[in-house]
Scaffold this active site. Structure first.
Site, PDB file in Angstrom:
ATOM      1  N   ASP A 104      11.098  -2.910   9.589  1.00 26.05           N
ATOM      2  CA  ASP A 104      10.118  -2.955   8.435  1.00 26.05           C
ATOM      3  C   ASP A 104      10.783  -3.894   7.360  1.00 26.05           C
ATOM      4  O   ASP A 104      12.164  -3.822   7.063  1.00 26.05           O
ATOM      5  CB  ASP A 104       9.706  -1.677   7.725  1.00 26.05           C
ATOM      6  CG  ASP A 104       8.512  -1.779   7.050  1.00 26.05           C
ATOM      7  OD1 ASP A 104       7.356  -0.966   7.293  1.00 26.05           O
ATOM      8  OD2 ASP A 104       8.532  -2.432   5.650  1.00 26.05           O
ATOM      9  N   ASN A 124      -0.354   5.674   9.314  1.00 24.90           N
ATOM     10  CA  ASN A 124      -1.393   5.763   8.320  1.00 24.90           C
ATOM     11  C   ASN A 124      -2.594   4.988   8.671  1.00 24.90           C
ATOM     12  O   ASN A 124      -2.502   4.322   9.458  1.00 24.90           O
ATOM     13  CB  ASN A 124      -0.678   5.024   6.837  1.00 24.90           C
ATOM     14  CG  ASN A 124       0.635   5.494   6.463  1.00 24.90           C
ATOM     15  OD1 ASN A 124       0.744   6.875   6.123  1.00 24.90           O
ATOM     16  ND2 ASN A 124       1.415   4.468   5.958  1.00 24.90           N
ATOM     17  N   GLY A 126      -2.986   5.500   3.093  1.00 27.60           N
ATOM     18  CA  GLY A 126      -2.137   4.539   2.969  1.00 27.60           C
ATOM     19  C   GLY A 126      -1.785   3.318   3.630  1.00 27.60           C
ATOM     20  O   GLY A 126      -0.711   2.670   3.523  1.00 27.60           O
ATOM     21  N   GLN A 127      -2.667   2.982   4.647  1.00 24.82           N
ATOM     22  CA  GLN A 127      -2.694   1.894   5.534  1.00 24.82           C
ATOM     23  C   GLN A 127      -2.718   0.628   4.604  1.00 24.82           C
ATOM     24  O   GLN A 127      -3.874   0.453   4.133  1.00 24.82           O
ATOM     25  CB  GLN A 127      -3.512   2.186   6.683  1.00 24.82           C
ATOM     26  CG  GLN A 127      -3.326   1.074   7.854  1.00 24.82           C
ATOM     27  CD  GLN A 127      -4.047   1.253   9.192  1.00 24.82           C
ATOM     28  OE1 GLN A 127      -4.975   2.083   8.739  1.00 24.82           O
ATOM     29  NE2 GLN A 127      -3.983   0.483   9.921  1.00 24.82           N
ATOM     30  N   SER A 128      -1.790  -0.500   4.776  1.00 28.20           N
ATOM     31  CA  SER A 128      -1.821  -1.710   4.035  1.00 28.20           C
ATOM     32  C   SER A 128      -2.255  -2.776   5.301  1.00 28.20           C
ATOM     33  O   SER A 128      -2.538  -3.811   4.972  1.00 28.20           O
ATOM     34  CB  SER A 128      -0.931  -1.971   3.344  1.00 28.20           C
ATOM     35  OG  SER A 128       0.430  -1.945   4.136  1.00 28.20           O
ATOM     36  N   HIS A 144       0.074   0.868  13.716  1.00 26.95           N
ATOM     37  CA  HIS A 144       1.645   0.830  14.028  1.00 26.95           C
ATOM     38  C   HIS A 144       2.034   2.436  13.404  1.00 26.95           C
ATOM     39  O   HIS A 144       1.506   3.280  12.736  1.00 26.95           O
ATOM     40  CB  HIS A 144       2.301  -0.005  12.927  1.00 26.95           C
ATOM     41  CG  HIS A 144       1.618   0.126  11.456  1.00 26.95           C
ATOM     42  ND1 HIS A 144       0.404  -0.594  10.893  1.00 26.95           N
ATOM     43  CD2 HIS A 144       1.941   0.691  10.264  1.00 26.95           C
ATOM     44  CE1 HIS A 144       0.154  -0.125   9.920  1.00 26.95           C
ATOM     45  NE2 HIS A 144       1.350   0.350   9.157  1.00 26.95           N
ATOM     46  N   HIS A 198       5.364   4.225  11.960  1.00 25.47           N
ATOM     47  CA  HIS A 198       6.596   4.248  11.183  1.00 25.47           C
ATOM     48  C   HIS A 198       7.691   4.998  11.836  1.00 25.47           C
ATOM     49  O   HIS A 198       7.396   6.150  11.758  1.00 25.47           O
ATOM     50  CB  HIS A 198       6.396   4.419   9.578  1.00 25.47           C
ATOM     51  CG  HIS A 198       5.510   3.883   9.016  1.00 25.47           C
ATOM     52  ND1 HIS A 198       5.907   2.553   8.302  1.00 25.47           N
ATOM     53  CD2 HIS A 198       4.285   3.623   8.765  1.00 25.47           C
ATOM     54  CE1 HIS A 198       4.851   2.095   7.657  1.00 25.47           C
ATOM     55  NE2 HIS A 198       3.784   2.458   7.995  1.00 25.47           N
TER      56      HIS A 198
HETATM   57  P1  5GP Z   1       1.062   0.668   6.154  1.00 23.67           P
HETATM   58  O1  5GP Z   1       1.269   0.758   4.668  1.00 23.67           O
HETATM   59  O2  5GP Z   1      -0.030  -0.358   6.917  1.00 23.67           O
HETATM   60  O3  5GP Z   1       1.325   2.057   6.865  1.00 23.67           O
HETATM   61  O4  5GP Z   1       2.447  -0.121   6.736  1.00 23.67           O
HETATM   62  C1  5GP Z   1       2.558  -1.579   6.742  1.00 23.67           C
HETATM   63  C2  5GP Z   1       4.095  -1.800   6.586  1.00 23.67           C
HETATM   64  O5  5GP Z   1       4.248  -2.967   7.170  1.00 23.67           O
HETATM   65  C3  5GP Z   1       5.033  -1.604   5.201  1.00 23.67           C
HETATM   66  O6  5GP Z   1       5.994  -0.661   5.584  1.00 23.67           O
HETATM   67  C4  5GP Z   1       5.349  -2.908   4.849  1.00 23.67           C
HETATM   68  O7  5GP Z   1       6.404  -3.029   4.453  1.00 23.67           O
HETATM   69  C5  5GP Z   1       5.516  -3.655   6.482  1.00 23.67           C
HETATM   70  N1  5GP Z   1       5.126  -5.068   6.531  1.00 23.67           N
HETATM   71  C6  5GP Z   1       4.232  -5.806   6.035  1.00 23.67           C
HETATM   72  N2  5GP Z   1       4.182  -6.968   6.311  1.00 23.67           N
HETATM   73  C7  5GP Z   1       5.208  -7.268   7.056  1.00 23.67           C
HETATM   74  C8  5GP Z   1       6.110  -8.244   7.596  1.00 23.67           C
HETATM   75  O8  5GP Z   1       5.335  -9.540   7.677  1.00 23.67           O
HETATM   76  N3  5GP Z   1       7.009  -8.094   8.601  1.00 23.67           N
HETATM   77  C9  5GP Z   1       7.744  -6.756   8.593  1.00 23.67           C
HETATM   78  N4  5GP Z   1       8.747  -6.533   9.148  1.00 23.67           N
HETATM   79  N5  5GP Z   1       7.195  -5.858   8.053  1.00 23.67           N
HETATM   80  C10 5GP Z   1       5.989  -6.120   7.180  1.00 23.67           C
END
Ligand code: 5GP
Ligand code: ZN
Length: 115
Positions: A30, A88, A94-96, A101, A103
Site C-alpha cells: 500500500d 472495505n 470506507g472504500q476509496s 481489494h 488489505h
Molecule cells: P480502501 O480505502 O479503498 O479500502 O483502500 C484503498 C487503499 O489503496 C488505500 O489504503 C490507499 O493507500 C491505497 N492506494 C491508493 N492509491 C494507490 C496507488 O496508486 N498505489 C498503491 N500502492 N496504493 C494505493
C-alpha cells in the site's frame, strides 16, 4: 476498466511494489501503510468490491484473492503472530478505490473495534 487505478497497476502501467502475483491476483504494498506490513491483494479482473462477487465467477475470483492473501502473509512471516485481512465495501465501509481489494495488515497488534 481502462482508467481504474488498480486495473492499471495489475497491467503494469502504474508502478507498484509488487510482492507476489498469480495468473488471477496481484499483491503489492500500500502507498500509505497503516501498519509495518500493509499489502493490498487484488484480482486482475476488475470487480468493484465484495458485494459484486455474488456469482460463480465472483466467488472464484474472491477465493483466489483470499488464497494469495494468506500465501503472502506466510511469505512475509506473519503467520505465527497473526494479522488482519480487511475488505472495505462502499461508502460506509470506507472504500476509496472501486476495485476489489483485501488489505493485509500485520507487524503490530490490531485493535477492535476498527474506527
Ligand atoms: P480502501 O480505502 O479503498 O479500502 O483502500 C484503498 C487503499 O489503496 C488505500 O489504503 C490507499 O493507500 C491505497 N492506494 C491508493 N492509491 C494507490 C496507488 O496508486 N498505489 C498503491 N500502492 N496504493 C494505493
Ligand atoms: Zn479496476
Amino acid at each position: 476498466m481502462t482508467d481504474c487505478i488498480f486495473c492499471r497497476i495489475a497491467r503494469g502501467e502504474i508502478p507498484a511494489k509488487e510482492v507476489a502475483h498469480t495468473g488471477s491476483a496481484v499483491a503489492f504494498h500500500d502507498l500509505n501503510p497503516q501498519a509495518p506490513v500493509h499489502v493490498l491483494v487484488i484480482p486482475v479482473t476488475h470487480m468493484e468490491n465484495a458485494a459484486a462477487t455474488d456469482s460463480e465467477e465472483g466467488a472464484r475470483l474472491i477465493s483466489e484473492v483470499l488464497r494469495l492473501s494468506v500465501q503472502v502473509a506466510r511469505q512475509l512471516g506473519l503467520e505465527g503472530a497473526g494479522y488482519r485481512l480487511v475488505m472495505n465495501v462502499g461508502k460506509n465501509g470506507g472504500q476509496s478505490v472501486g476495485h476489489l481489494h483485501v488489505h493485509l495488515l500485520g507487524g503490530r497488534p490490531m485493535t477492535w473495534p476498527p474506527g
